[in-house]
Every structure is written in C-alpha cells, then in structure tokens.
Design a protein around this motif. Structure first.
Motif, PDB file in Angstrom:
ATOM      1  N   ALA A 286      27.907 -24.980  25.750  1.00 41.12           N
ATOM      2  CA  ALA A 286      27.420 -25.985  24.810  1.00 41.12           C
ATOM      3  C   ALA A 286      28.415 -27.139  24.745  1.00 41.12           C
ATOM      4  CB  ALA A 286      27.213 -25.387  23.424  1.00 41.12           C
ATOM      5  N   PHE A 287      27.898 -28.334  24.541  1.00 36.78           N
ATOM      6  CA  PHE A 287      28.759 -29.503  24.369  1.00 36.78           C
ATOM      7  C   PHE A 287      27.999 -30.570  23.615  1.00 36.78           C
ATOM      8  CE2 PHE A 287      26.940 -29.237  28.618  1.00 36.78           C
ATOM      9  CZ  PHE A 287      26.239 -30.433  28.753  1.00 36.78           C
ATOM     10  N   ASP A 288      28.743 -31.402  22.877  1.00 40.58           N
ATOM     11  CA  ASP A 288      28.108 -32.450  22.088  1.00 40.58           C
ATOM     12  C   ASP A 288      29.080 -33.602  21.884  1.00 40.58           C
ATOM     13  OD1 ASP A 288      29.884 -31.675  20.017  1.00 40.58           O
ATOM     14  OD2 ASP A 288      28.410 -30.356  19.097  1.00 40.58           O
ATOM     15  N   ALA A 297      29.977 -39.999  25.028  1.00 41.68           N
ATOM     16  CA  ALA A 297      28.576 -39.618  24.854  1.00 41.68           C
ATOM     17  C   ALA A 297      27.777 -39.846  26.141  1.00 41.68           C
ATOM     18  CB  ALA A 297      27.954 -40.390  23.697  1.00 41.68           C
ATOM     19  N   ALA A 298      28.024 -40.971  26.798  1.00 37.99           N
ATOM     20  CA  ALA A 298      27.326 -41.256  28.057  1.00 37.99           C
ATOM     21  C   ALA A 298      27.720 -40.255  29.140  1.00 37.99           C
ATOM     22  CB  ALA A 298      27.637 -42.675  28.517  1.00 37.99           C
ATOM     23  N   LEU A 303      26.787 -34.947  32.360  1.00 33.99           N
ATOM     24  CA  LEU A 303      27.070 -33.520  32.519  1.00 33.99           C
ATOM     25  C   LEU A 303      25.812 -32.700  32.288  1.00 33.99           C
ATOM     26  CD1 LEU A 303      28.995 -31.097  32.815  1.00 33.99           C
ATOM     27  CD2 LEU A 303      29.549 -31.351  30.377  1.00 33.99           C
ATOM     28  N   HIS A 304      25.070 -33.040  31.266  1.00 33.29           N
ATOM     29  CA  HIS A 304      23.799 -32.373  30.966  1.00 33.29           C
ATOM     30  C   HIS A 304      22.845 -32.465  32.155  1.00 33.29           C
ATOM     31  CE1 HIS A 304      19.863 -31.690  29.190  1.00 33.29           C
ATOM     32  NE2 HIS A 304      19.567 -32.976  29.294  1.00 33.29           N
ATOM     33  N   TYR A 316      22.976 -29.099  24.843  1.00 31.89           N
ATOM     34  CA  TYR A 316      23.564 -30.442  24.814  1.00 31.89           C
ATOM     35  C   TYR A 316      22.998 -31.199  23.629  1.00 31.89           C
ATOM     36  CZ  TYR A 316      23.067 -35.455  25.880  1.00 31.89           C
ATOM     37  OH  TYR A 316      23.018 -36.818  25.800  1.00 31.89           O
ATOM     38  N   GLU A 317      23.871 -31.901  22.913  1.00 34.43           N
ATOM     39  CA  GLU A 317      23.384 -32.677  21.769  1.00 34.43           C
ATOM     40  C   GLU A 317      24.218 -33.938  21.591  1.00 34.43           C
ATOM     41  OE1 GLU A 317      22.372 -32.161  16.995  1.00 34.43           O
ATOM     42  OE2 GLU A 317      23.119 -30.459  18.154  1.00 34.43           O
TER      43      GLU A 317
END
Length: 346
Positions: A286-288, A297-298, A303-304, A316-317
């Motif tokens: 998980a990552f956000d 964020a970009a 990565l997502h 992903y969020e």
C-alpha cells in the motif's frame, strides 16, 4: 452531614482514581535502546554503529507475559529522528499517542512498532547500503530484525512483520520491502520520496550544491541542498573524495553524468522491474500521498500504473493534503488497519 459528605468525597476520589488507572492500562510504553550494526561499522561519515532505536510496546505487552506480537518497522523521513516521532522531542507528529488512541478502541490487533534513528551526518541514510553512510539496508532488514526478535516477544516470522515509512522512510520501505519478502510480508509507504530521478534542477539549486565545500557550508544549507549531499552519500559514495566522501555532484553548473546515472539507478521506479517476483510474494502493498505533495503524488501514480502492468496487487490512494498535514491521520485510519488485517497475530 459532614460525615456523609466525606464518604461521598472519598467514593468520588476512588472513582476518579479507578478511571485514571483504567486509562493508564490502555496506554502503550516506549523504550529507547541502542542496537549495534556490524554493517554500520567504519562508515566514512563517522556515524555511530550503535544507533538509537525507539520501540513502542502495546498496552497489553507488560500485562500478558506469554503473549507474542506482530511487529511493524516504521522508518522516519529525512532530517527527522526516532526521538521526534516518538514524542521524546517536540515534533509535528507524536506517533505513540496516535497508536494509543487506535489500540484503546480495541478494534485492531495490537503490535510492536520499531523505529531506528537513521539520522546521519548528512541528514539521513536513505536506508541504503553505502561505504559513506553505512549499510542501512542490511541493518534494518537483518541486524535490527534479528535483535528485536531475540529481545522482545515478537512473532518471529515474515507473515507477522510489516515495514512502513514516511518520505525518505517511504522510499526505504519500497527499497527494502522489494528486496526482502522473506523478512517482511507487508509494506506501507506514506508519501515516499525519490521514486523518480530528477527533482529541482534549476541553475540556482545547482549553484547552491556546488558551493558546498565543507561541513560548515553544509550546516548552513537549505533542505534541498542537504538532501542532494545525502543522496550522494547514499547512492554515489566515493572513499577518495573527503570531506563528504561522494562523487562530485555538480561541476561548472552541470550535474555530473556518472552521479546522475547512479542516482537514477537507485530511484524507486527504476528498480521495480528487477523485483517483480519478490513483490508478488508480498501479502500486502500500500502507498499514498497528498494531492498537493508534488512530485511525490505524481510519482506514486506512476508506481500504481507500473504495478498494475505486472498485475501486482496493491492499494493506492491520493488524498486531499500535503507532505505532512495528514500523516498522523493516515497512520490511524489507514496504515494501522492495513497491518492489522495483513499481519498474522499467532
């Protein structure tokens, strides 16, 4: 009447004492120890081979001597320390108070949380192996885990170990997590830095880096300039180049090609393809990041997309926020529930 009032006052005092005692039993405790790292010995920066390590023990740890616990290794960010995160020094987050609130509710699995002090002479290790800063990747994945398993009541298996971190620690989470699925089964990266090469390459920023000649210059530098020196210490070390023992970063206003190549090779997105098999072994990824936290964020969106291409399951969020303002909330409402659901508690 006076006697009656005294009895009522006594009963009320006992009630308050019981309530206070009840609250205290819901709180975890923090220990700060030193854990030696063989791979940290002899590093050229002169960083201690016995870094401090802060350990959060959950509320029931000291009451139930037979119970064993899953462990989350939580890595702090650049220029931060474990003491700041654990409320020993005033900071923008007090992690134990956040965790206490969660465990007091009784809805999640209690766990031990371990944070090594990765602050170095250059501000941070980036949790990488380097002759200049020391072998921090090995320290976290091997030496620290071994020590904690030997000295605390852990559930000593990968299925009960998680790895998480913020910013530089988020980068370390991805770096170490993809390399050691036999040690950590689940990973959570909060606003991970350094996923893509580049960053601020304006002439002004390059000029600032080029002016750094000695530790006195470094101490007066801004955050971005210090981060560049620390990146060089982690990813482009050079034992023949004192006082920082790194390759030249900038010369005549230009980033040196070899340095740029080494940094790019260590960026988080660049290494994913090498560790697809390992990443597929993980039980949880998980990552956000906050939508105002750019370019992070970009980069985690990339990565997502990359993990999607390989059909690697993950969460992903992107949320409303910046690099710092929602991290305590994310730990409380996202990270801890994630590990409570992923890590085996038996």
């Amino acid at each position: 009447m006076k006697k009656s009032s005294s009895i009522i006052a006594l009963v009320f005092a006992c009630f308050i004492s019981m309530a206070t005692f009840g609250q205290e039993t819901l709180l975890g405790s923090v220990e700060r120890i030193k854990v030696h790292g063989k791979g940290l010995e002899g590093n050229l920066e002169g960083n201690s081979a016995d870094p401090d390590v802060s350990i959060y023990l959950p509320p029931s740890y000291k009451k139930d001597a037979k119970r064993r616990y899953p462990v989350v290794y939580l890595l702090h960010g650049f220029t931060d320390t474990d003491a700041q995160w654990y409320g020993l020094v005033k900071h923008w987050i007090n992690m134990p108070s956040v965790v206490d609130k969660v465990f007091a509710a009784g809805k999640l699995t209690e766990m031990i949380i371990v944070t090594p002090n990765a602050y170095t002479r250059s501000g941070g290790s980036f949790y990488s192996n380097s002759i200049t800063v020391g072998n921090w990747e090995d320290y976290v994945a091997k030496e620290l885990v071994t020590y904690i398993d030997q000295h605390y009541r852990t559930i000593a298996k990968a299925a009960s170990r998680g790895l998480a971190g913020h910013s530089m620690g988020g980068y370390g989470t991805m770096r170490i997590g993809e390399r050691y699925p036999e040690v950590f089964s689940s990973i959570y990266a909060l606003s991970p830095c350094c996923m893509a090469p580049g960053g601020n390459r304006s002439p002004e920023s390059l000029a600032k880096i080029e002016t750094i000649k000695d530790p006195a210059d470094f101490n007066k530098a801004d955050f971005g300039t210090k981060a560049a020196i620390a990146s060089a210490a982690a990813w482009s070390p050079n034992p023949t180049k004192p006082p920082f023992f790194t390759d030249q970063i900038v010369e005549n206003g230009q980033v040196q090609k070899m340095t740029e190549l080494k940094w790019a090779a260590n960026s988080g997105l660049a290494t994913i393809d090498q560790y697809v098999t390992n990443l597929k072994q993980l039980k949880g990824i998980a990552f956000d990041a906050g939508n105002k936290d750019q370019p992070i964020a970009a980069n985690i969106k990339l990565l997502h997309e990359l993990l999607d291409n390989y059909k690697i399951e993950h969460t992903y969020e992107e949320y409303e926020g910046d690099h710092l303002n929602k991290i305590a909330e994310r730990i409380e409402h996202k990270m801890l529930p994630f590990f409570s659901g992923k890590l085996q508690s038996k």
